[in-house]
Write an enzyme that holds these catalytic residues in place. Structure first.
Site, PDB file in Angstrom:
ATOM      1  N   ASP A 177       0.833  -1.203   0.000  1.00 17.59           N
ATOM      2  CA  ASP A 177       0.000   0.000   0.000  1.00 17.59           C
ATOM      3  C   ASP A 177       0.866   1.250   0.000  1.00 17.59           C
ATOM      4  OD1 ASP A 177      -2.086   1.785   0.219  1.00 17.59           O
ATOM      5  OD2 ASP A 177      -2.367   1.483   2.368  1.00 17.59           O
TER       6      ASP A 177
ATOM      7  N   ASP B 171      -2.292   5.894  -5.677  1.00 12.97           N
ATOM      8  CA  ASP B 171      -2.504   4.924  -4.602  1.00 12.97           C
ATOM      9  C   ASP B 171      -2.582   3.501  -5.146  1.00 12.97           C
ATOM     10  OD1 ASP B 171      -3.044   3.766  -2.178  1.00 12.97           O
ATOM     11  OD2 ASP B 171      -5.072   4.559  -1.996  1.00 12.97           O
TER      12      ASP B 171
END
Length: 486
Positions: free
Chosen positions: A99, A340
């Site tokens: 992430d 992201d």
């Protein structure tokens, strides 16, 4: 010259078969996509779950008066995992979501209790056990970072270090107190520990001694941990940079295109720490395309995001300007576009989304019937029924801030085609989402570029030059080429 060779040989012997990070220009990780169609009743269910998670993850960036947040629980079928081993006596396997929107590496530890985790995706590995002697001191910068920059004196007081010891900075034997993280639909309580973290699947194999990580014994709706790659002190790249700046100051990934179909994925997605030979990319063909760069935006209110500016989006030949909120970050931390890896679908502010949809529908809707019922079932739109192949789908180009910083998306990255099982008809949906009214997005990013739209690109995070780059790639071929080179 001879002394350098002797030093290398000594290091090799000490590290056995693992290559010391200080002597490697590049480390290659395999990213595994967590495809799990079996957990969904049908395609509608899969898309609805994934779009809902994307929306939750985006909107939690704008919640006020809460503990700073990092990463929500990630939906199966939309995210990428990394495999590690913790410690050496014996090594314990762990699998974590990768992430870029968080800056902490954390995972469940034994004994582990997960509340309200029924039906959520879990790893097949048993939560590792950690030594109580491996705790991190309350005086450390890592402890302060885990507690949202609370002073170490306050943290040591919480840990019951005596006042005289606090005043003389003699609290090193007192452990960092537990920390609490609240997420969009879950939370956890964890402690900081240190141990060696290894990546046996990387090429060459990588060992990070004294790696700082969060260990959770209790979580709410969070059964799987996260490997944070954000800009913060506790992220994996930041900790790697202290050992080898050439590895930690630049990383990239290339997400293999999948369209939620496991049969299309024959290779892992390469995650690359460090730099490989750019000269090889100057040949012709998509797999050698040059990078298009855009500068990172500084956001003191959200320092754990990689934020860039978006100038506009072209639908066909029409360029739709982005609102000012996407081009820069203001003093309150509002604005910009987050790149992201942990959010699936791109989220846009309503003003830009509505303009994009209107232009898209003007071109596609005049030929094909709107599938309003599919839009309700999937959370996506506009969607269209069609017979055969949809021909009139306009090109979509993202224009980032900077000269020539435009990225043309492949059709499969923004238009998803599948068989509607209810009506037995072909249907296609635009894969961009409405993030809400511009006014509601204050205090956080204005948009998110999701990982579905990043498929088929090598996305590089150049932390030294503070920029993000995009280049079209055949990601499976890139994996093979880098493996051969190493």
């Amino acid at each position: 010259m001879a002394s350098s060779s002797s030093l290398f040989l000594l290091c090799f012997i000490l590290c056995f078969s693992s290559l010391s990070v200080s002597f490697s220009k590049l480390v290659l990780f395999p990213l595994t996509h967590s495809l799990s169609k079996t957990q969904f009743n049908n395609t509608h269910h899969l898309l609805k779950s994934t779009s809902t998670r994307s929306s939750i993850r985006f909107h939690r960036h704008h919640k006020k008066h809460q503990q700073p947040q990092y990463s929500i629980s990630l939906s199966p079928g939309s995210d990428y995992t990394l495999s590690f081993t913790l410690g050496s006596n014996p090594p314990q396997p762990i699998s974590l979501y990768m992430d870029t929107g968080s800056d902490l590496v954390w995972f469940p530890c034994s004994p582990f209790e997960c509340i309200l985790c029924e039906g959520k995706s879990t790893t097949t590995t048993t939560p590792p056990k950690v030594s109580k002697n491996a705790t991190v001191s309350c005086k450390s910068r890592a402890c302060s970072a885990a507690h949202s920059s609370i002073s170490t004196s306050d943290l040591c007081a919480i840990s019951r270090c005596p006042l005289d010891a606090i005043e003389t900075s003699d609290c090193s034997s007192f452990s960092c107190p537990p920390f609490y993280y609240a997420y969009g639909d879950g939370s956890l309580i964890g402690r900081l520990y240190k141990d060696s973290l290894s990546v046996p699947t990387s090429v060459p194999s990588l060992v990070l001694p004294n790696f700082t990580f969060g260990c959770a014994h209790t979580a709410l709706g969070e059964p799987v941990g996260v490997a944070g790659f954000g800009p913060g002190l506790l992220s994996l790249p930041a900790q790697l940079a202290t050992l080898s700046p050439q590895l930690g100051n630049r990383f990239s990934y290339c997400l293999v295109s999948h369209s939620f179909n496991q049969d299309r994925v024959h290779r892992p997605s390469p995650l690359i720490l460090g730099r490989y030979d750019d000269k090889e990319k100057r040949d012709s063909g998509n797999d050698r395309a040059e990078f298009v760069y855009t500068d990172m935006l500084v956001n003191p209110s959200h320092p754990y995001y990689y934020c860039v500016g978006l100038e506009g989006i072209s639908i066909g030949k029409r360029n739709i300007p982005a609102p000012e909120i996407l081009k820069r970050v203001d003093g309150s931390g509002s604005g910009g576009t987050v790149v992201d890896s942990g959010t699936t679908f791109t989220m846009l502010p309503a003003s830009l989304y509505d303009s994009v949809v209107a232009e898209f529908d003007k071109r596609v809707g005049r030929v094909h019937k709107r599938a309003s019922d599919v839009e309700e079932k999937t959370g996506l739109g506009p969607c269209y029924y069609y017979d055969g192949k949809v021909v009139n789908v306009p090109a979509v180009i993202l224009h980032f801030v900077g000269n020539g910083s435009s990225v043309a998306l492949p059709r499969r990255n923004y238009f998803y085609e599948f068989l509607d099982g209810d009506k037995k008809m072909n249907v296609g949906c635009l894969m961009l989402m409405n993030g809400g009214d511009d006014e509601e997005l204050s205090g956080g990013p204005g948009a998110i570029l999701g990982n579905y739209q990043q498929q088929g690109f090598e996305v590089v995070y150049d932390l030294e030059k503070k920029r993000v780059g995009f280049a079209r790639r055949q990601c499976s071929s890139l994996w093979d080429r880098l493996n051969r080179g190493l």
